[in-house]
Design a protein around this motif. Structure first.
Motif, PDB file in Angstrom:
ATOM      1  N   GLN A  15       1.010  -1.305  -0.027  1.00  0.00           N
ATOM      2  CA  GLN A  15      -0.122   0.011   0.183  1.00  0.00           C
ATOM      3  C   GLN A  15       0.878   1.059   0.076  1.00  0.00           C
ATOM      4  O   GLN A  15       0.450   2.421  -0.453  1.00  0.00           O
ATOM      5  N   ASN A  16       2.096   0.907   0.677  1.00  0.00           N
ATOM      6  CA  ASN A  16       3.067   2.475   0.775  1.00  0.00           C
ATOM      7  C   ASN A  16       3.815   2.652  -0.756  1.00  0.00           C
ATOM      8  O   ASN A  16       4.635   1.961  -1.023  1.00  0.00           O
ATOM      9  N   ARG A  17       3.148   3.177  -1.609  1.00  0.00           N
ATOM     10  CA  ARG A  17       3.654   3.434  -3.021  1.00  0.00           C
ATOM     11  C   ARG A  17       5.037   4.343  -2.944  1.00  0.00           C
ATOM     12  O   ARG A  17       5.836   4.612  -3.747  1.00  0.00           O
ATOM     13  N   PHE A  18       5.397   4.773  -1.592  1.00  0.00           N
ATOM     14  CA  PHE A  18       6.722   5.743  -1.346  1.00  0.00           C
ATOM     15  C   PHE A  18       8.071   4.860  -0.863  1.00  0.00           C
ATOM     16  O   PHE A  18       8.935   5.482  -0.626  1.00  0.00           O
ATOM     17  N   ARG A  19       7.673   3.630  -0.593  1.00  0.00           N
ATOM     18  CA  ARG A  19       8.747   2.632  -0.522  1.00  0.00           C
ATOM     19  C   ARG A  19      10.104   3.233  -0.917  1.00  0.00           C
ATOM     20  O   ARG A  19      10.031   3.188  -2.234  1.00  0.00           O
ATOM     21  N   PRO A  20      11.098   2.951  -0.348  1.00  0.00           N
ATOM     22  CA  PRO A  20      11.422   2.849   1.069  1.00  0.00           C
ATOM     23  C   PRO A  20      11.305   3.931   2.041  1.00  0.00           C
ATOM     24  O   PRO A  20      11.904   4.149   2.815  1.00  0.00           O
ATOM     25  N   PHE A  21      10.664   4.864   1.397  1.00  0.00           N
ATOM     26  CA  PHE A  21      10.342   5.992   2.131  1.00  0.00           C
ATOM     27  C   PHE A  21       8.974   6.125   2.931  1.00  0.00           C
ATOM     28  O   PHE A  21       8.078   5.327   2.353  1.00  0.00           O
ATOM     29  N   CYS A  22       8.838   6.810   3.873  1.00  0.00           N
ATOM     30  CA  CYS A  22       7.361   6.708   4.821  1.00  0.00           C
ATOM     31  C   CYS A  22       6.573   7.586   3.921  1.00  0.00           C
ATOM     32  O   CYS A  22       5.465   7.381   4.383  1.00  0.00           O
ATOM     33  N   SER A  23       6.894   8.607   3.124  1.00  0.00           N
ATOM     34  CA  SER A  23       5.718   9.197   2.623  1.00  0.00           C
ATOM     35  C   SER A  23       6.458  10.046   1.285  1.00  0.00           C
ATOM     36  O   SER A  23       7.531   9.997   1.034  1.00  0.00           O
ATOM     37  N   GLU A  24       5.538  10.657   0.567  1.00  0.00           N
ATOM     38  CA  GLU A  24       6.084  11.269  -0.456  1.00  0.00           C
ATOM     39  C   GLU A  24       6.943  12.399  -0.416  1.00  0.00           C
ATOM     40  O   GLU A  24       7.938  12.521  -1.040  1.00  0.00           O
ATOM     41  N   ARG A  25       6.749  13.186   0.751  1.00  0.00           N
ATOM     42  CA  ARG A  25       7.546  14.157   1.019  1.00  0.00           C
ATOM     43  C   ARG A  25       9.058  13.714   1.104  1.00  0.00           C
ATOM     44  O   ARG A  25      10.214  14.090   0.680  1.00  0.00           O
ATOM     45  N   CYS A  26       9.448  12.348   1.979  1.00  0.00           N
ATOM     46  CA  CYS A  26      10.708  11.950   2.055  1.00  0.00           C
ATOM     47  C   CYS A  26      11.348  11.366   0.771  1.00  0.00           C
ATOM     48  O   CYS A  26      12.443  11.650   0.389  1.00  0.00           O
ATOM     49  N   GLN A  27      10.454  10.972   0.047  1.00  0.00           N
ATOM     50  CA  GLN A  27      10.705  10.393  -1.296  1.00  0.00           C
ATOM     51  C   GLN A  27      11.403  11.519  -2.030  1.00  0.00           C
ATOM     52  O   GLN A  27      12.460  11.690  -2.933  1.00  0.00           O
ATOM     53  N   LEU A  28      10.863  12.811  -2.021  1.00  0.00           N
ATOM     54  CA  LEU A  28      11.225  13.961  -2.848  1.00  0.00           C
ATOM     55  C   LEU A  28      12.401  14.469  -2.229  1.00  0.00           C
ATOM     56  O   LEU A  28      13.146  15.151  -3.086  1.00  0.00           O
ATOM     57  N   VAL A  29      12.430  14.342  -0.794  1.00  0.00           N
ATOM     58  CA  VAL A  29      13.656  14.827  -0.194  1.00  0.00           C
ATOM     59  C   VAL A  29      14.763  14.061  -0.746  1.00  0.00           C
ATOM     60  O   VAL A  29      15.970  14.689  -1.171  1.00  0.00           O
ATOM     61  N   ASP A  30      14.678  12.671  -0.920  1.00  0.00           N
ATOM     62  CA  ASP A  30      15.677  11.761  -1.461  1.00  0.00           C
ATOM     63  C   ASP A  30      16.039  12.140  -2.969  1.00  0.00           C
ATOM     64  O   ASP A  30      17.332  11.841  -3.372  1.00  0.00           O
ATOM     65  N   LEU A  31      15.180  12.577  -3.616  1.00  0.00           N
ATOM     66  CA  LEU A  31      15.400  12.807  -5.191  1.00  0.00           C
ATOM     67  C   LEU A  31      15.978  14.305  -5.330  1.00  0.00           C
ATOM     68  O   LEU A  31      16.373  14.672  -6.253  1.00  0.00           O
ATOM     69  N   GLY A  32      15.898  15.104  -4.042  1.00  0.00           N
ATOM     70  CA  GLY A  32      16.440  16.416  -4.146  1.00  0.00           C
ATOM     71  C   GLY A  32      15.612  17.563  -4.688  1.00  0.00           C
ATOM     72  O   GLY A  32      16.156  18.745  -4.702  1.00  0.00           O
ATOM     73  N   THR A  33      14.521  17.258  -4.905  1.00  0.00           N
ATOM     74  CA  THR A  33      13.479  18.059  -5.513  1.00  0.00           C
ATOM     75  C   THR A  33      12.801  18.999  -4.285  1.00  0.00           C
ATOM     76  O   THR A  33      12.342  19.956  -4.423  1.00  0.00           O
ATOM     77  N   TRP A  34      12.793  18.238  -3.088  1.00  0.00           N
ATOM     78  CA  TRP A  34      12.054  19.047  -2.234  1.00  0.00           C
ATOM     79  C   TRP A  34      12.955  20.217  -1.662  1.00  0.00           C
ATOM     80  O   TRP A  34      12.598  21.185  -1.459  1.00  0.00           O
ATOM     81  N   ALA A  35      14.415  20.177  -1.689  1.00  0.00           N
ATOM     82  CA  ALA A  35      15.173  20.951  -1.071  1.00  0.00           C
ATOM     83  C   ALA A  35      15.152  22.218  -2.137  1.00  0.00           C
ATOM     84  O   ALA A  35      15.461  23.466  -1.771  1.00  0.00           O
ATOM     85  N   SER A  36      14.787  22.118  -3.470  1.00  0.00           N
ATOM     86  CA  SER A  36      14.673  22.974  -4.409  1.00  0.00           C
ATOM     87  C   SER A  36      13.369  23.894  -4.636  1.00  0.00           C
ATOM     88  O   SER A  36      13.277  24.424  -5.417  1.00  0.00           O
ATOM     89  N   GLY A  37      12.568  23.432  -3.621  1.00  0.00           N
ATOM     90  CA  GLY A  37      11.422  23.957  -3.602  1.00  0.00           C
ATOM     91  C   GLY A  37      11.382  25.529  -3.726  1.00  0.00           C
ATOM     92  O   GLY A  37      11.862  25.954  -2.931  1.00  0.00           O
ATOM     93  N   GLY A  38      10.720  26.164  -4.724  1.00  0.00           N
ATOM     94  CA  GLY A  38      10.419  27.641  -4.824  1.00  0.00           C
ATOM     95  C   GLY A  38      11.507  28.165  -5.656  1.00  0.00           C
ATOM     96  O   GLY A  38      11.284  29.045  -6.351  1.00  0.00           O
ATOM     97  N   TYR A  39      12.619  27.435  -5.914  1.00  0.00           N
ATOM     98  CA  TYR A  39      13.720  27.634  -6.958  1.00  0.00           C
ATOM     99  C   TYR A  39      13.300  27.149  -8.096  1.00  0.00           C
ATOM    100  O   TYR A  39      13.376  25.766  -7.961  1.00  0.00           O
TER     101      TYR A  39
END
Ligand SMILES: [Zn+2]
Length: 63
Positions: A15-39
């Motif tokens: 059911q967790n489609r973000f494995r091995p992360f707990c959530s979409e947020r952490c998946q995005l963090v790993d991809l480096g897209t979260w850190a660049s949010g806004g930029y």
């Protein structure tokens, strides 16, 4: 298993489609897209590809 980003327990079931992360947020963090949010590197990069640096300076001064 713990999320490598936030260290919270991860639901490893199908059911967790973000494995091995707990959530979409952490998946995005790993991809480096979260850190660049806004930029938006695409915006800045493409502008400099197509415009002379002096033109960019003028435009930024006007704004
Ligand atoms: Zn997490």
């Amino acid at each position: 298993m713990l999320c490598v980003i936030c260290k919270k327990p991860v639901d490893m079931s199908k059911q967790n489609r973000f494995r091995p992360f707990c959530s979409e947020r952490c998946q995005l963090v790993d991809l480096g897209t979260w850190a660049s949010g806004g930029y938006e590197p695409d915006d800045a990069g493409s502008a400099e590809d197509h415009e002379h640096p002096d033109d960019l300076k003028k435009r930024r001064t006007l704004h």
